[in-house]
Design a protein around this motif. Sequence first.
Motif, mmCIF file in Angstrom:
data_model
loop_
_atom_site.group_PDB
_atom_site.id
_atom_site.type_symbol
_atom_site.label_atom_id
_atom_site.label_comp_id
_atom_site.label_asym_id
_atom_site.label_seq_id
_atom_site.Cartn_x
_atom_site.Cartn_y
_atom_site.Cartn_z
ATOM 1 N N MET A 30 -1.937 -25.181 -0.515
ATOM 2 C CA MET A 30 -0.948 -24.939 0.721
ATOM 3 C C MET A 30 -1.431 -25.635 2.018
ATOM 4 S SD MET A 30 0.906 -21.228 0.355
ATOM 5 C CE MET A 30 2.117 -20.409 -0.525
ATOM 6 N N ILE A 31 -3.221 -24.610 2.116
ATOM 7 C CA ILE A 31 -4.519 -24.786 3.401
ATOM 8 C C ILE A 31 -4.617 -27.091 2.695
ATOM 9 C CG2 ILE A 31 -6.187 -24.156 4.264
ATOM 10 C CD1 ILE A 31 -5.860 -21.661 3.112
ATOM 11 N N THR A 32 -4.402 -27.289 3.966
ATOM 12 C CA THR A 32 -4.272 -28.645 4.313
ATOM 13 C C THR A 32 -5.668 -29.068 5.363
ATOM 14 O OG1 THR A 32 -2.874 -29.536 5.556
ATOM 15 C CG2 THR A 32 -2.756 -29.161 3.814
ATOM 16 N N ALA A 33 -5.962 -27.577 5.645
ATOM 17 C CA ALA A 33 -6.836 -28.135 6.568
ATOM 18 C C ALA A 33 -8.183 -27.100 6.935
ATOM 19 C CB ALA A 33 -6.628 -28.556 8.793
ATOM 20 N N SER A 34 -9.418 -26.705 7.116
ATOM 21 C CA SER A 34 -10.247 -26.053 7.517
ATOM 22 C C SER A 34 -9.517 -25.332 8.566
ATOM 23 C CB SER A 34 -11.497 -25.898 7.971
ATOM 24 O OG SER A 34 -11.946 -26.736 9.425
ATOM 25 N N ARG A 35 -9.010 -25.024 9.712
ATOM 26 C CA ARG A 35 -7.932 -23.947 10.867
ATOM 27 C C ARG A 35 -7.358 -23.689 10.234
ATOM 28 N NH1 ARG A 35 -3.842 -27.437 12.957
ATOM 29 N NH2 ARG A 35 -4.391 -29.225 12.472
ATOM 30 N N ASP A 36 -6.184 -24.418 8.883
ATOM 31 C CA ASP A 36 -5.367 -23.706 8.667
ATOM 32 C C ASP A 36 -5.719 -21.608 8.205
ATOM 33 O OD1 ASP A 36 -4.148 -25.637 9.047
ATOM 34 O OD2 ASP A 36 -4.266 -25.847 6.225
ATOM 35 N N THR A 37 -4.145 -21.047 8.225
ATOM 36 C CA THR A 37 -4.739 -19.636 8.065
ATOM 37 C C THR A 37 -3.599 -19.093 6.620
ATOM 38 O OG1 THR A 37 -5.803 -19.393 10.136
ATOM 39 C CG2 THR A 37 -5.024 -17.562 8.736
ATOM 40 N N LEU A 38 -4.180 -18.584 5.758
ATOM 41 C CA LEU A 38 -3.123 -18.152 4.873
ATOM 42 C C LEU A 38 -2.514 -16.633 5.066
ATOM 43 C CD1 LEU A 38 -1.257 -18.815 2.987
ATOM 44 C CD2 LEU A 38 -2.918 -17.578 1.442
ATOM 45 N N VAL A 39 -0.708 -16.512 5.342
ATOM 46 C CA VAL A 39 -0.852 -15.778 6.353
ATOM 47 C C VAL A 39 0.600 -15.215 4.562
ATOM 48 C CG1 VAL A 39 0.955 -14.148 7.159
ATOM 49 C CG2 VAL A 39 -0.156 -15.962 7.907
ATOM 50 N N ILE A 40 0.570 -14.341 3.820
ATOM 51 C CA ILE A 40 1.356 -13.658 2.485
ATOM 52 C C ILE A 40 2.029 -12.986 3.540
ATOM 53 C CG2 ILE A 40 1.383 -12.353 0.895
ATOM 54 C CD1 ILE A 40 -1.584 -13.249 0.195
ATOM 55 N N SER A 41 3.783 -12.311 3.377
ATOM 56 C CA SER A 41 4.209 -12.342 4.462
ATOM 57 C C SER A 41 4.948 -11.395 2.852
ATOM 58 C CB SER A 41 4.663 -12.736 5.248
ATOM 59 O OG SER A 41 5.963 -12.294 5.894
ATOM 60 N N ALA A 42 5.457 -10.185 2.627
ATOM 61 C CA ALA A 42 6.810 -9.580 2.113
ATOM 62 C C ALA A 42 6.881 -7.872 2.748
ATOM 63 C CB ALA A 42 6.291 -10.495 1.071
ATOM 64 N N GLU A 43 8.385 -8.267 2.989
ATOM 65 C CA GLU A 43 8.302 -6.835 3.491
ATOM 66 C C GLU A 43 8.384 -6.428 2.431
ATOM 67 O OE1 GLU A 43 12.811 -4.950 4.959
ATOM 68 O OE2 GLU A 43 12.626 -6.648 4.312
ATOM 69 N N ARG A 44 8.630 -6.105 0.923
ATOM 70 C CA ARG A 44 8.397 -4.914 0.073
ATOM 71 C C ARG A 44 7.022 -4.591 0.322
ATOM 72 N NH1 ARG A 44 7.267 -2.110 -3.258
ATOM 73 N NH2 ARG A 44 8.985 -1.533 -5.692
ATOM 74 N N LEU A 45 5.896 -5.998 0.370
ATOM 75 C CA LEU A 45 4.481 -5.481 0.759
ATOM 76 C C LEU A 45 4.704 -3.921 1.058
ATOM 77 C CD1 LEU A 45 2.909 -8.305 1.471
ATOM 78 C CD2 LEU A 45 2.520 -6.509 -0.960
ATOM 79 N N SER A 46 5.405 -3.323 1.337
ATOM 80 C CA SER A 46 4.938 -1.637 2.452
ATOM 81 C C SER A 46 6.115 -0.923 1.594
ATOM 82 C CB SER A 46 5.669 -2.069 3.911
ATOM 83 O OG SER A 46 6.865 -2.368 4.333
ATOM 84 N N GLY A 47 6.258 -1.306 0.621
ATOM 85 C CA GLY A 47 6.686 0.047 -0.704
ATOM 86 C C GLY A 47 8.500 -0.859 -0.507
ATOM 87 N N HIS A 48 9.232 0.417 -0.120
ATOM 88 C CA HIS A 48 10.884 0.039 -0.444
ATOM 89 C C HIS A 48 11.993 1.765 0.132
ATOM 90 C CE1 HIS A 48 15.234 -1.059 -1.067
ATOM 91 N NE2 HIS A 48 14.745 -2.448 -1.626
ATOM 92 N N ALA A 49 12.256 1.877 0.883
ATOM 93 C CA ALA A 49 13.183 2.086 1.338
ATOM 94 C C ALA A 49 13.811 3.107 -0.225
ATOM 95 C CB ALA A 49 13.507 1.977 2.731
ATOM 96 N N ALA A 50 14.655 2.718 -0.055
ATOM 97 C CA ALA A 50 15.483 3.246 -1.970
ATOM 98 C C ALA A 50 14.662 3.949 -2.740
ATOM 99 C CB ALA A 50 15.974 1.639 -2.184
#
Length: 167
Positions: A30-50
């Motif tokens: 995914m990272i094509t340049a040294s200035r790229d920043t990888l962001v991991i995003s998923a609402e489930r990373l904070s648990g799940h309300a149910a």
Amino acid sequence: DFLRQIIFQRDSDFNAADARSLLAERARSMITASRDTLVISAERLSGHAASGGYDAVRIADRLHAIIPEARVFWVLRHQAEAIRSEYKQIVLAGWPGNLSDTLAPTPRMKTVGVDLAYWEYDRLLSAYARRFGRDKVKVIDYGQFTRDRGLALDDVARFLEIGPWSL
């Protein structure tokens, strides 16, 4: 696969080194340049309300074991809005309970359920701050995104130490 390892892997099968290798492999593609920043995003990373967020701290532990140098930012919604939204989502997914039963469930011995403590954000934020350091954890107000998305994104860019981007 990376998120599945963090969220769903049994404790007895979880291996931080394997997950970090998988992340590194994905990042290279995914990272094509040294200035790229990888962001991991998923609402489930904070648990799940149910499930009352029963595994939220375990996920924080796993993320820290895999990427201790990470910066963590959260976009938090006002609790009353978040509860309404989550209830709508779980009803659409087939949840049979009414709102009052859902928010005040009787304790069950075989399953986890909704727990209002899930929306006491300070609990999980403190867990992340203890693991990553207070300076590596940032909270962004969801309302700020709705009022001025550019300002909110500039705030995220400063926190991630990346250049601002245009919409």
